[in-house]
Design a protein around this motif. Sequence first.
Motif, PDB file in Angstrom:
ATOM      1  N   ALA A 133     -58.086 -60.931 -62.174  1.00  0.00           N
ATOM      2  CA  ALA A 133     -58.824 -60.906 -63.503  1.00  0.00           C
ATOM      3  C   ALA A 133     -60.113 -61.287 -63.398  1.00  0.00           C
ATOM      4  CB  ALA A 133     -58.287 -61.399 -64.677  1.00  0.00           C
ATOM      5  N   LEU A 134     -59.532 -62.492 -62.494  1.00  0.00           N
ATOM      6  CA  LEU A 134     -61.528 -63.477 -62.998  1.00  0.00           C
ATOM      7  C   LEU A 134     -62.205 -62.602 -61.363  1.00  0.00           C
ATOM      8  CD1 LEU A 134     -59.776 -67.300 -62.605  1.00  0.00           C
ATOM      9  CD2 LEU A 134     -61.019 -65.909 -64.624  1.00  0.00           C
ATOM     10  N   SER A 146     -41.868 -58.777 -67.252  1.00  0.00           N
ATOM     11  CA  SER A 146     -42.218 -57.475 -67.736  1.00  0.00           C
ATOM     12  C   SER A 146     -43.378 -56.974 -66.374  1.00  0.00           C
ATOM     13  CB  SER A 146     -42.929 -57.995 -69.458  1.00  0.00           C
ATOM     14  OG  SER A 146     -43.783 -59.129 -69.049  1.00  0.00           O
ATOM     15  N   GLY A 147     -43.924 -57.631 -65.826  1.00  0.00           N
ATOM     16  CA  GLY A 147     -45.098 -57.704 -65.335  1.00  0.00           C
ATOM     17  C   GLY A 147     -46.078 -57.422 -65.858  1.00  0.00           C
ATOM     18  N   VAL A 148     -45.931 -57.756 -67.151  1.00  0.00           N
ATOM     19  CA  VAL A 148     -47.673 -57.836 -68.020  1.00  0.00           C
ATOM     20  C   VAL A 148     -48.375 -58.653 -67.989  1.00  0.00           C
ATOM     21  CG1 VAL A 148     -48.404 -56.766 -70.493  1.00  0.00           C
ATOM     22  CG2 VAL A 148     -47.191 -55.766 -69.548  1.00  0.00           C
ATOM     23  N   ALA A 155     -55.681 -55.283 -61.325  1.00  0.00           N
ATOM     24  CA  ALA A 155     -54.694 -54.673 -60.947  1.00  0.00           C
ATOM     25  C   ALA A 155     -53.421 -54.384 -62.094  1.00  0.00           C
ATOM     26  CB  ALA A 155     -54.392 -56.031 -60.749  1.00  0.00           C
ATOM     27  N   ALA A 156     -52.376 -53.490 -61.458  1.00  0.00           N
ATOM     28  CA  ALA A 156     -51.813 -53.061 -62.474  1.00  0.00           C
ATOM     29  C   ALA A 156     -51.043 -53.588 -62.965  1.00  0.00           C
ATOM     30  CB  ALA A 156     -50.808 -51.817 -61.621  1.00  0.00           C
ATOM     31  N   GLY A 157     -50.628 -53.658 -63.992  1.00  0.00           N
ATOM     32  CA  GLY A 157     -50.199 -54.185 -65.388  1.00  0.00           C
ATOM     33  C   GLY A 157     -51.122 -56.014 -65.724  1.00  0.00           C
ATOM     34  N   VAL A 158     -52.716 -55.851 -65.451  1.00  0.00           N
ATOM     35  CA  VAL A 158     -53.132 -57.631 -65.650  1.00  0.00           C
ATOM     36  C   VAL A 158     -54.087 -56.535 -66.196  1.00  0.00           C
ATOM     37  CG1 VAL A 158     -54.951 -58.861 -64.580  1.00  0.00           C
ATOM     38  CG2 VAL A 158     -52.181 -58.158 -63.433  1.00  0.00           C
ATOM     39  N   ARG A 159     -54.503 -57.463 -67.670  1.00  0.00           N
ATOM     40  CA  ARG A 159     -55.927 -56.762 -68.383  1.00  0.00           C
ATOM     41  C   ARG A 159     -56.414 -58.192 -68.873  1.00  0.00           C
ATOM     42  NH1 ARG A 159     -55.377 -54.933 -74.068  1.00  0.00           N
ATOM     43  NH2 ARG A 159     -54.039 -55.819 -74.839  1.00  0.00           N
ATOM     44  N   GLY A 214     -65.037 -64.089 -88.542  1.00  0.00           N
ATOM     45  CA  GLY A 214     -65.674 -65.433 -89.042  1.00  0.00           C
ATOM     46  C   GLY A 214     -65.956 -66.604 -87.823  1.00  0.00           C
ATOM     47  N   GLU A 215     -65.780 -67.189 -87.903  1.00  0.00           N
ATOM     48  CA  GLU A 215     -64.986 -68.438 -86.368  1.00  0.00           C
ATOM     49  C   GLU A 215     -64.572 -68.427 -85.668  1.00  0.00           C
ATOM     50  OE1 GLU A 215     -65.119 -72.784 -87.960  1.00  0.00           O
ATOM     51  OE2 GLU A 215     -63.114 -72.295 -88.651  1.00  0.00           O
ATOM     52  N   ALA A 216     -63.358 -67.883 -85.931  1.00  0.00           N
ATOM     53  CA  ALA A 216     -62.567 -67.132 -85.340  1.00  0.00           C
ATOM     54  C   ALA A 216     -62.505 -66.161 -84.662  1.00  0.00           C
ATOM     55  CB  ALA A 216     -61.177 -67.459 -86.142  1.00  0.00           C
ATOM     56  N   ARG A 217     -60.892 -66.203 -83.615  1.00  0.00           N
ATOM     57  CA  ARG A 217     -61.473 -65.164 -82.585  1.00  0.00           C
ATOM     58  C   ARG A 217     -59.975 -64.257 -83.421  1.00  0.00           C
ATOM     59  NH1 ARG A 217     -65.652 -64.220 -79.210  1.00  0.00           N
ATOM     60  NH2 ARG A 217     -66.562 -66.153 -80.931  1.00  0.00           N
ATOM     61  N   GLU A 218     -59.706 -62.691 -82.430  1.00  0.00           N
ATOM     62  CA  GLU A 218     -58.148 -62.197 -82.678  1.00  0.00           C
ATOM     63  C   GLU A 218     -58.774 -61.681 -81.630  1.00  0.00           C
ATOM     64  OE1 GLU A 218     -57.296 -60.046 -85.964  1.00  0.00           O
ATOM     65  OE2 GLU A 218     -56.969 -58.720 -85.455  1.00  0.00           O
ATOM     66  N   TYR A 219     -57.090 -61.975 -81.104  1.00  0.00           N
ATOM     67  CA  TYR A 219     -56.665 -60.533 -80.165  1.00  0.00           C
ATOM     68  C   TYR A 219     -55.124 -60.045 -80.115  1.00  0.00           C
ATOM     69  CZ  TYR A 219     -59.572 -64.100 -77.778  1.00  0.00           C
ATOM     70  OH  TYR A 219     -60.967 -65.424 -77.655  1.00  0.00           O
ATOM     71  N   ARG A 220     -55.423 -58.803 -79.640  1.00  0.00           N
ATOM     72  CA  ARG A 220     -53.685 -58.172 -79.778  1.00  0.00           C
ATOM     73  C   ARG A 220     -53.323 -58.043 -78.013  1.00  0.00           C
ATOM     74  NH1 ARG A 220     -53.543 -55.547 -84.281  1.00  0.00           N
ATOM     75  NH2 ARG A 220     -54.561 -56.282 -86.520  1.00  0.00           N
ATOM     76  N   VAL A 221     -52.403 -58.518 -78.564  1.00  0.00           N
ATOM     77  CA  VAL A 221     -51.183 -58.532 -76.807  1.00  0.00           C
ATOM     78  C   VAL A 221     -50.063 -57.934 -76.725  1.00  0.00           C
ATOM     79  CG1 VAL A 221     -53.042 -60.139 -76.036  1.00  0.00           C
ATOM     80  CG2 VAL A 221     -51.237 -61.257 -77.349  1.00  0.00           C
ATOM     81  N   ALA A 222     -49.862 -58.387 -75.552  1.00  0.00           N
ATOM     82  CA  ALA A 222     -48.007 -57.671 -75.917  1.00  0.00           C
ATOM     83  C   ALA A 222     -47.284 -58.809 -75.757  1.00  0.00           C
ATOM     84  CB  ALA A 222     -48.101 -56.684 -74.637  1.00  0.00           C
ATOM     85  N   GLY A 223     -47.516 -59.996 -75.970  1.00  0.00           N
ATOM     86  CA  GLY A 223     -46.517 -61.312 -76.135  1.00  0.00           C
ATOM     87  C   GLY A 223     -46.851 -62.345 -76.792  1.00  0.00           C
TER      88      GLY A 223
END
Length: 296
Positions: free
Chosen positions: A110-111, A197-199, A62-66, A74-83
């Motif tokens: 999204a689901l 923000s609509g995101v 949907a618009a503004g949804v990702r 390594g064992e971690a997970r990295e996410y780059r996001v707006a908020g």
Amino acid sequence: MTAPAVAAAPVDEFGTGLLRTTITTDGAGGFVWIRRPGPLAPAPFTPADPELAPRIAALRPAAGVRLVPGTARGEAREYRVAGAGSLAGHLLRDGVHPRLAPALRGLGAALAALHTLPPPASRPAVPSRGLARLDAWLRGRAPQAWAAQAAAVLRERLGPDRWAALCSWAARGVGDDDVVLAHGAPGLGSVVCAPGSGVTEILVGEDLCAAPRHTDLGWVIGELVELSWRLGGDARTWQGLTDALLEGYGRGPGVPWNHLAAVRIALHLHDFTAYVAWDPAECERYAHFLGYLIDL
């Protein structure tokens, strides 16, 4: 001579024995979320899938949804996001509000989009990491003493019929062959949003699994029911958030909502006692509320 890189100071850090989260700025107006298993986590994150991640990132629900698949560090997970704030954080800090409905609608969309992707053949239909913890706990295999004590209290307070119902409802997410590519743990803490923000961004990948679609919807519904019980506030506004989730998803879960909520809240009771603290009074309150839900 190049100056050595300096790591950004954390904007926020929080977590439990199950999951730790650190949030920093990315230097370009966005944020980096680093999530890693806590010291007591019984299982690592689901391995990152380099073929599946681009397909998930390409979904446009949907618009503004990702959907934001994490990058393995390594064992971690990295996410780059707006908020820098999650939907759970907004609810806990500010209480329920209609302005959060678009984020729930976005999560539902999204689901639904994620569930259209066929599970990779290499990913067998196994319970999510969360349902695996719950299944072990209900079967009397909790590795932590306090969690085992909480199970004993819950079983005694619920009685045999309610306990059997809870075990049966939890098993629906384990033994069903009608599965989709499921998020596995779409908690409100995994939804990054800034109301207005609509995101809306959904962190995904740590718990990916092949599971019945109702397990993802039930995870969210259960958290909304639990927060409504704990935080109070206008009941119609809380119902509006659940309605927005299902509106975004496009269909109902196909399983009674109180069954789904009871399973998610029972898992939270386990996770709190196993990875945060043992609180007998809290355990009694949860047992009472679970009994109420099961009787509906």
